[in-house]
Design an enzyme around this catalytic site. Structure first.
Site, mmCIF file in Angstrom:
data_model
loop_
_atom_site.group_PDB
_atom_site.id
_atom_site.type_symbol
_atom_site.label_atom_id
_atom_site.label_comp_id
_atom_site.label_asym_id
_atom_site.label_seq_id
_atom_site.Cartn_x
_atom_site.Cartn_y
_atom_site.Cartn_z
ATOM 1 N N HIS A 353 0.850 -1.276 0.041
ATOM 2 C CA HIS A 353 -0.028 0.052 0.069
ATOM 3 C C HIS A 353 0.892 1.402 0.230
ATOM 4 C CE1 HIS A 353 -4.170 -1.446 0.389
ATOM 5 N NE2 HIS A 353 -3.600 -2.352 1.314
ATOM 6 N N LYS A 544 -8.060 13.613 4.704
ATOM 7 C CA LYS A 544 -7.080 12.651 4.685
ATOM 8 C C LYS A 544 -6.150 12.658 5.692
ATOM 9 C CE LYS A 544 -6.151 13.894 0.585
ATOM 10 N NZ LYS A 544 -6.439 12.614 -0.403
ATOM 11 N N ARG A 545 -5.360 11.505 5.973
ATOM 12 C CA ARG A 545 -4.226 11.392 7.193
ATOM 13 C C ARG A 545 -3.491 12.611 6.803
ATOM 14 N NH1 ARG A 545 0.316 8.406 6.764
ATOM 15 N NH2 ARG A 545 -0.394 7.338 4.963
ATOM 16 N N LYS A 550 1.245 14.034 1.331
ATOM 17 C CA LYS A 550 -0.232 14.555 0.760
ATOM 18 C C LYS A 550 -0.414 16.061 0.532
ATOM 19 C CE LYS A 550 -2.271 10.324 3.346
ATOM 20 N NZ LYS A 550 -2.789 9.465 2.151
ATOM 21 N N THR A 654 -8.516 6.268 -1.745
ATOM 22 C CA THR A 654 -10.016 6.014 -1.963
ATOM 23 C C THR A 654 -10.873 7.033 -1.844
ATOM 24 O OG1 THR A 654 -10.161 5.385 0.299
ATOM 25 C CG2 THR A 654 -9.670 3.451 -1.525
ATOM 26 N N LYS A 658 -14.486 8.244 -3.899
ATOM 27 C CA LYS A 658 -15.906 8.542 -3.153
ATOM 28 C C LYS A 658 -16.350 9.815 -3.525
ATOM 29 C CE LYS A 658 -14.091 5.990 0.943
ATOM 30 N NZ LYS A 658 -13.242 6.311 2.145
#
Length: 811
Positions: A353, A544-545, A550, A654, A658
């Site tokens: 992942h 998100k985390r 990111k 993901t 969504k």
């Protein structure tokens, strides 16, 4: 089931299980009775599913995952059982508010982010597709943590999600499994001349199973999620207690229960690292034992394991299962080493992942050898055999041997779990097309060169049941009316919406649904967090985390640059496009830079939200403790989906799926599943910016200097200078010096390099949003063309490419 029958069962549960009647019941009593009434209607299906699968000796997918971010269970169970309206009507007939009761539920604290949410989607899809499957994991007593903000800074509180119990779990202490640690290993020679190892552990714990029902949608099948809770084998010493040392009397219980207390214990200390390894071995040891006992422990039965079970390793957390299965086969069931290794490699598969080297787990040999001495011996032998084979195939290439060895020698002698997983598995898969290519070409390139047929791709997906049908009832009704209800189980049917993107009336109704969702979310945010937002603004969302790759900092710099231009008088603030920037993120407790970024986001938000010059046209909202429950309200309300990680760093994502499925338009880089989203929804319906992965590599190889971008771009310089000036810290220039310094002199994830491209893309986005009719057309096309991102499709890909497990529907 009739409304009357449901009501009668509910009252019976209230009295016989909670010991109260309708007049004296608390809200938790009422919610629990409601949950048990729903669960009752699934239990028979669950038992029949297990019976049918066992009778057919069906091949079972055993999904091993450290996380399952399930979300609230009630509405999902009602959807699967077809009792949604019955339950509502029954509660109304008793004078009860169904929605109020449903809001009592606390979602299980069993996951953190994408990894856990994916696992939850996958078990949902496995049940829906009638695939015999069981998810294995840990029943964390306190989950990860409940995030709060103190003076804008993240503070971690215990997540007491089990404080009032959970009506959805079925404990089975009689089926507990003993898991052992430590001790020593003795060797002897058998009569046939084979080495016989005997592991004498120094301590042990009990793994107590708790079953959760996993019902499929549109099918009678109900699969299982089995979570293990740790308890001491001898939790209480009466003699010590009677001597007056009460703390020592329960020390064993406390020590054992630590294993399943918290998801991802902070591991910056040696004790934290050891606890993480204990957790990982604890749940896979119990799970393997559980599955083997279902198949049988005779030699003939064990030889059928590859036909009876496939173990999917969800990242490196469960990889210790490979030497554990070898230990069971060789030491406990007397299977010859070579045959045991053939069986082991046949039953395991590994999902990677990540693309970040630091995220590929390594365990110090000293720690693993002390905690699991027999497993360390087995790993050494697996590695010796592998290296011997490698040297035969690649003689005179000792550098290759060192790179591919399971054992890392420098800077610390350690076990590379990703290497062990790759060597011990039949297939290795990435989770998006780009990720899988980079996995083969960079992360595990030596292994893909050696075994090119071992590597494959399965792009992630999300369940449309929870993230459209339940989360977005307005959109679901609109889709049902337009194309029927089959899309909930076959998301590719959303393609039928594509012509409706050209229908002005449909676009108007679509806009109405989106606006109603924004109104709904604004109300939730006000009630939950006391944060006011206007549904008339763009809902620009980044959830998100919190991790530097990111790039929440890139989004924040965009906001600060807008504010800086207002302060400098570059334009009239009343001409700003009204925008609410919504963040949701947790930082790992020991990740100091991530926590600094959270503090800065909140500081910027506090300043701009209270500046009268902006008149509310630019706001930041950062609700604490973002979770699935909040996501189900936020995602349907989003206009813009921020997917802005540095190209080549995000495995898949993901959340991006969504948002697209719920009609948000993506602004993003060519990273992870963004690549596939853009290809499917169309270039005109996606706001692309930023360097590509090859360009990132080239820039970094040439010696990236972030300060040059700061010096050459006035908007960027203005934003960073404003932060450095103390404008968001009451004049304290040192408050966020660490963040500023990192951007200017390190910037590992090229935030400054992509800033200009990002600002240009945001400008294009604002122009597009100004034409609401055209925006609605693009949003409809995002929904219509995102059917590929169903977790049902992901599971079918796993079945075709890796698992080969037939469906077993109930008759």
């Amino acid at each position: 089931m009739t409304v009357e029958t449901f009501s009668s069962d509910f009252i019976a549960r209230l009295r016989h299980s909670r010991g109260v009647d309708l007049e004296t019941a608390s809200q938790n009593d009422l919610y629990s009775a409601l949950a048990w009434t729903v669960r009752k209607n699934l239990i028979d299906r669950w038992l029949e599913t297990k019976k049918t699968q066992a009778a057919q000796k069906a091949k079972v997918v055993a999904y091993l995952s450290a996380e399952y971010l399930l979300g609230a269970q009630l509405n999902n169970m009602l959807l699967a059982s077809g009792l949604e309206q019955t339950a509502r009507d029954a509660m109304a007939s008793l004078g009860l508010d169904f929605d109020k009761l449903a809001s009592v539920e606390v979602e299980p604290g069993l996951g953190n982010g994408g990894l856990g949410r994916l696992a939850a989607c996958f078990v949902d899809s496995l049940a829906t597709l009638d695939i015999p499957a069981i998810g294995y994991g840990i029943r964390y007593q306190h989950g990860i943590f409940r995030q709060t903000f103190v003076d804008g800074r993240q503070a971690e509180q215990p997540d007491n999600w089990l404080e009032l119990g959970s009506p959805w779990e079925l404990p089975h202490p009689e089926a507990s499994v003993t898991v052992r640690f430590g001790g020593s290993v003795a060797h002897a020679t058998s009569a046939t001349g084979e080495d016989v190892a005997t592991w004498t552990p120094s301590w042990e714990v009990e793994a107590v199973p708790y079953n959760y029902l996993v019902p499929g949608y549109g099918t009678a099948n109900v699969n299982s999620l089995r979570l293990w809770s740790a308890r001491a084998t001898q939790s209480f010493d009466l003699q010590i207690f009677n001597s007056g040392d009460y703390e020592a009397a329960v020390r064993a219980q406390t020590f054992a229960e630590n294993i399943s207390q918290v998801l991802y214990p902070e591991d910056s200390t040696p004790q934290g690292k050891e606890l993480r390894l204990q957790q990982q071995y604890f749940f896979v040891a119990a799970s393997l034992r559980d599955m083997i006992e279902q198949v049988g422990t005779s030699l003939d039965a064990l030889r059928t394991l590859p036909e009876r079970v496939v173990f999917q390793l969800n990242d490196t957390h469960p990889v210790i299962a490979i030497p554990e299965l070898m230990r069971l086969l060789v030491d406990e069931y007397s299977v010859a080493w070579d045959e045991a290794w053939d069986i082991t490699r046949s039953v395991f598969n590994y999902t990677c992942h990540t693309l970040l080297p630091e995220a590929l787990e390594v365990w110090p040999v000293e720690l693993l050898g002390r905690l699991l001495p027999r497993h360390m011996e087995i790993i050494f032998r697996i590695n010796d055999d592998f290296i011997a084979e490698l040297r035969e195939q690649r003689p005179h290439d000792e550098l290759l041997v060192r790179r591919m060895s399971i054992i890392q020698e420098q800077p610390l002698r350690a076990v590379r779990m990703a290497h062990l997983a790759t060597i011990g598995s039949t297939k290795v898969n990435g989770v998006a097309a780009l990720h899988s290519e980079l996995l083969k070409d960079k992360v595990l390139v030596d292994f893909s060169n050696l075994w090119p047929g071992k590597f494959t791709n399965v792009t992630n997906g999300v369940t449309p049941r929870r993230f459209v049908k339940l989360a977005n009832p307005g959109l679901s009704s609109l889709i049902d009316e337009a194309i029927g209800t089959g899309w909930v189980k076959d998301l590719s049917e959303l393609r039928q919406l594509e012509p409706l993107a050209e229908d002005a009336e449909f676009r108007a109704r679509f806009r109405d649904v989106k606006y109603a969702n924004k109104v709904r979310f604004a109300k939730v945010l006000q009630e939950r967090d006391g944060i006011e937002v206007s549904p008339d603004a763009i809902f620009d969302v980044m959830v998100k985390r919190l991790h530097e790759y990111k790039r929440q900092m890139l989004k924040l710099l965009h906001v600060v640059s807008l504010y800086d231009r207002v302060l400098k008088g570059d334009f009239d603030p009343t001409t700003l496009t009204k925008r609410v920037v919504l963040f949701g993120a947790k930082a790992a407790p020991g990740y100091l830079m991530a926590k600094e970024i959270i503090a800065l986001i909140n500081a910027v938000g506090k300043t701009i939200n209270s500046d009268p010059r902006l008149d509310g046209r630019l706001r930041i909202a950062f609700p604490a403790n973002y979770n699935v429950t909040l996501a189900e309200k936020l995602i349907p309300a989003a206009d813009v989906s921020e997917q802005i990680s540095l190209a080549g760093k995000e495995a898949s994502g993901t959340g991006n799926m969504k948002f697209a499925l719920n009609g948000a338009l993506t602004i993003g880089t060519l990273d992870g599943a963004n690549v596939e989203i853009r290809e499917l929804v169309g270039e005109d319906n996606f706001f692309l910016f930023g360097l590509t992965e090859p360009e990132v590599e080239q820039l970094q190889s040439a010696g990236y200097q972030s300060a040059k971008y700061y010096e050459s771009n006035p908007a960027l310089r203005g934003a960073i200078d404003l932060i450095a000036s103390g404008a968001f810290s009451n004049g304290d220039r040192s408050a966020f010096e660490r963040v500023v310094s990192d951007l200017l002199w390190h910037d590992r994830f090229l935030v400054l390099a992509d800033f200009e491209s990002y600002i240009e893309a945001q400008s294009t986005l604002e122009s597009a949003y100004a034409d609401q009719d055209a925006w609605s057309r693009a949003a409809v096309l995002n929904v219509a063309r995102s059917g590929f991102f169903s977790s049902d499709r992901s599971i079918r890909d796993y079945l075709d490419r890796i698992w080969h497990a037939p469906a077993v529907p109930l008759r």
